[in-house]
Design a protein around this motif. Sequence first.
Motif, PDB file in Angstrom:
ATOM      1  N   UNK A  88       0.898  -1.211  -0.052  1.00 13.36           N
ATOM      2  CA  UNK A  88       0.054   0.126   0.315  1.00 13.36           C
ATOM      3  C   UNK A  88       0.861   1.237   0.026  1.00 13.36           C
ATOM      4  N   UNK A  89       2.182   1.154  -0.499  1.00 19.16           N
ATOM      5  CA  UNK A  89       2.880   2.343  -0.593  1.00 19.16           C
ATOM      6  C   UNK A  89       2.317   3.623  -1.418  1.00 19.16           C
ATOM      7  N   UNK A  90       1.411   3.337  -2.253  1.00 20.61           N
ATOM      8  CA  UNK A  90       0.839   4.355  -3.003  1.00 20.61           C
ATOM      9  C   UNK A  90      -0.561   5.052  -2.432  1.00 20.61           C
ATOM     10  N   UNK A  91      -1.180   4.479  -1.209  1.00 23.10           N
ATOM     11  CA  UNK A  91      -2.413   4.641  -0.646  1.00 23.10           C
ATOM     12  C   UNK A  91      -2.537   6.169  -0.655  1.00 23.10           C
ATOM     13  N   UNK A  92      -3.859   6.646  -1.039  1.00 18.81           N
ATOM     14  CA  UNK A  92      -4.416   8.081  -1.041  1.00 18.81           C
ATOM     15  C   UNK A  92      -5.775   8.070  -0.310  1.00 18.81           C
ATOM     16  N   UNK A  93      -5.825   8.855   0.719  1.00 18.90           N
ATOM     17  CA  UNK A  93      -7.182   9.014   1.460  1.00 18.90           C
ATOM     18  C   UNK A  93      -7.709  10.327   1.085  1.00 18.90           C
ATOM     19  N   UNK A  94      -9.076  10.314   0.876  1.00 20.93           N
ATOM     20  CA  UNK A  94      -9.913  11.322   0.782  1.00 20.93           C
ATOM     21  C   UNK A  94     -10.884  11.250   1.636  1.00 20.93           C
ATOM     22  N   UNK A  95     -11.879  12.477   1.883  1.00 25.37           N
ATOM     23  CA  UNK A  95     -13.135  12.495   2.688  1.00 25.37           C
ATOM     24  C   UNK A  95     -14.307  12.214   1.588  1.00 25.37           C
ATOM     25  N   UNK A  96     -15.211  11.338   2.127  1.00 25.41           N
ATOM     26  CA  UNK A  96     -16.613  11.221   1.558  1.00 25.41           C
ATOM     27  C   UNK A  96     -17.685  11.615   2.468  1.00 25.41           C
ATOM     28  N   UNK A 123       2.335  14.719 -11.786  1.00 20.82           N
ATOM     29  CA  UNK A 123       2.498  13.344 -11.346  1.00 20.82           C
ATOM     30  C   UNK A 123       2.034  12.926  -9.953  1.00 20.82           C
ATOM     31  N   UNK A 124       1.507  13.827  -9.255  1.00 25.96           N
ATOM     32  CA  UNK A 124       0.974  13.729  -8.077  1.00 25.96           C
ATOM     33  C   UNK A 124      -0.747  13.169  -8.426  1.00 25.96           C
ATOM     34  N   UNK A 125      -0.995  12.592  -7.172  1.00 25.52           N
ATOM     35  CA  UNK A 125      -2.385  11.912  -7.373  1.00 25.52           C
ATOM     36  C   UNK A 125      -3.416  12.845  -7.317  1.00 25.52           C
ATOM     37  N   UNK A 126      -4.536  12.471  -8.161  1.00 24.04           N
ATOM     38  CA  UNK A 126      -5.688  13.632  -8.462  1.00 24.04           C
ATOM     39  C   UNK A 126      -6.630  13.375  -7.230  1.00 24.04           C
ATOM     40  N   UNK A 127      -6.420  14.270  -6.258  1.00 24.72           N
ATOM     41  CA  UNK A 127      -7.273  14.081  -5.263  1.00 24.72           C
ATOM     42  C   UNK A 127      -8.765  14.359  -5.452  1.00 24.72           C
ATOM     43  N   UNK A 128      -8.660  15.403  -6.171  1.00 23.32           N
ATOM     44  CA  UNK A 128     -10.211  15.797  -6.710  1.00 23.32           C
ATOM     45  C   UNK A 128     -10.820  14.635  -7.294  1.00 23.32           C
ATOM     46  N   UNK A 129     -10.213  14.258  -8.337  1.00 28.44           N
ATOM     47  CA  UNK A 129     -10.919  12.999  -8.945  1.00 28.44           C
ATOM     48  C   UNK A 129     -11.042  11.823  -8.376  1.00 28.44           C
ATOM     49  N   UNK A 130     -10.170  11.490  -6.954  1.00 26.89           N
ATOM     50  CA  UNK A 130     -10.548  10.435  -6.231  1.00 26.89           C
ATOM     51  C   UNK A 130     -11.524  10.886  -5.535  1.00 26.89           C
ATOM     52  N   UNK A 131     -11.878  12.063  -4.926  1.00 28.13           N
ATOM     53  CA  UNK A 131     -12.929  12.473  -4.157  1.00 28.13           C
ATOM     54  C   UNK A 131     -14.336  12.312  -4.707  1.00 28.13           C
ATOM     55  N   UNK A 132     -14.291  12.683  -6.164  1.00 28.48           N
ATOM     56  CA  UNK A 132     -15.578  12.172  -6.942  1.00 28.48           C
ATOM     57  C   UNK A 132     -15.964  10.672  -6.987  1.00 28.48           C
ATOM     58  N   UNK A 133     -14.870  10.028  -7.173  1.00 32.29           N
ATOM     59  CA  UNK A 133     -15.060   8.618  -6.986  1.00 32.29           C
ATOM     60  C   UNK A 133     -15.585   8.239  -5.714  1.00 32.29           C
ATOM     61  N   UNK A 134     -14.963   8.826  -4.649  1.00 38.38           N
ATOM     62  CA  UNK A 134     -15.449   8.244  -3.363  1.00 38.38           C
ATOM     63  C   UNK A 134     -16.835   8.757  -3.150  1.00 38.38           C
ATOM     64  N   UNK A 135     -17.339   9.985  -3.780  1.00 39.95           N
ATOM     65  CA  UNK A 135     -18.650  10.292  -3.533  1.00 39.95           C
ATOM     66  C   UNK A 135     -19.671   9.585  -4.283  1.00 39.95           C
ATOM     67  N   UNK A 136     -19.134   8.823  -5.321  1.00 40.54           N
ATOM     68  CA  UNK A 136     -20.171   8.091  -6.199  1.00 40.54           C
ATOM     69  C   UNK A 136     -20.296   6.604  -5.666  1.00 40.54           C
TER      70      UNK A 136
END
Length: 367
Positions: free
Chosen positions: A295-303, A354-367
Motif C-alpha cells: 500500500x505504498x501508493x495509498x491515497x485517502x480522501x473524505x467522502x 505526477x501527483x495523485x489527483x485527489x479531486x478525481x478520487x474524491x469524486x469517485x468516493x462520493x460516487x
Amino acid sequence: MTRRLEVVRGAEIAVALRAALAGGPAVLPAAPGADPQGLPGTVEQRIALVVETSGSTGGPKRVALSADALLASAAASESALGGPGQWVLALPTHYIAGLNVLVRSFAAGVDPVELEGGPFTAARFVDAARRLGIPERLVALVPAQLATLLDDRNALTELRRFQAVLVGGQATPATLAAQAADAGVRLVRSYGSSETSGGCVYDGRPVGGATVRVEDGEVWLGGPSLAEGYLGDPGLTAERFVMHGGARWFRTADGGSLRDGMLTVTGRRDDVLISGGVKVALAEIERVLREQPGLQDAVVVAAPDPRWGETPVAFTAGYADTQAAIAAVGAELGAAARPARLVHLDALPELPSGKPDRRALAELARG
C-alpha cells in the motif's frame, strides 16, 4: 499574574471547571488514559480552560480559553435557545461540546443529567431524559447520536419533548436534518470549534455577540467567545487569530459563503475531516496505510456519510490484506480514522505533475 494549570479527568472535570471559572486553577480535561506531556505548571491568569484538540497534521493543539469567553458563549446559547433549561450531558467532557454543556448548566444554575452506564445508546438517553427535573429540556449531540435516537421509538418520544436539540461537531447531513424535522424534533445546527468556545453560529446565523465574515473563501469568526490562542504556540496563534478592521478574528480554515447574513459552510480547506465529532487527519491515515505491505501508493480522501457526516475512503493501485490494513489504522489512530472502504484501482488518476489527483478520487468516493 499566573495561575496553576491542572490536568483533570472523569468526574473531577465538572468540579474543577466550576472552580476555574471562579478564579481557581486552570484546567486541562484529559481523555481516559491520556497523559498530556509538555504542559507548563502555570498559565496566564486570564486562562481558565485548556482544550486539547487535533491539528491537520494529527499533532495536538492546546486551545486556551478565558472564563469570560466561555460564559459569553453560554449566555449567547441560552438566548438563542429560548432561555435556560436543564441539559442532558451526552458528550465527553474532554471535548469542547461536552464542556459547554457544563458551563451552560453552571450559568443556568441547574445541574445537568449525565448518561450512565457506558457508551451512548438510545436506552441510556431515554433513562437520562426521564431523570430531568424541569420541562425546559436541552441536549447537545453529534449527528451519529441523533441518528441513533431517531431510529428508536422510545428515544424519539423523549426527543420530541426537548426545547432544543443542538447538533454540531461536523456538518449535519441534510437527510438527517430533514428526518428530524419530519419527526417533530426541534433541531438547531451549531457551527464553531474549540477556538470559539464551541458553537457560535446556529442554523447559519451568529448568536450573541458573535460575528462572521468570509475572506477569500475562508470563514472567519469573531466576537467575545474567541480563545486567547494556542498554549505554547505563538506562531500558530498569530497565524490563526488575526486583526482585521479593528476587530480580532479566528481563521477557521473552513470554506464558506455568506449571503444576507446567512453562513453556508462548504467544508475544510485543509486535509482534516470530522467524523462523528472527531477530527481525523487524512495525511495520518495515509501514513499508516503506506506502512502496510502493498500500500505504498495509498491515497485517502473524505467522502460524505449520512450517519457520520464524513468518512475516510482509501484508494490504491496495489494489493494488500484490506481488513488488516483498515484494522491497523484503527489500532493506531482510533475508530473514526478507519477507512470506510479501501478501493483497488488499476491505476490512480494523476495530475500533470505526477501527483495523485485527489479531486478525481474524491469524486469517485462520493460516487
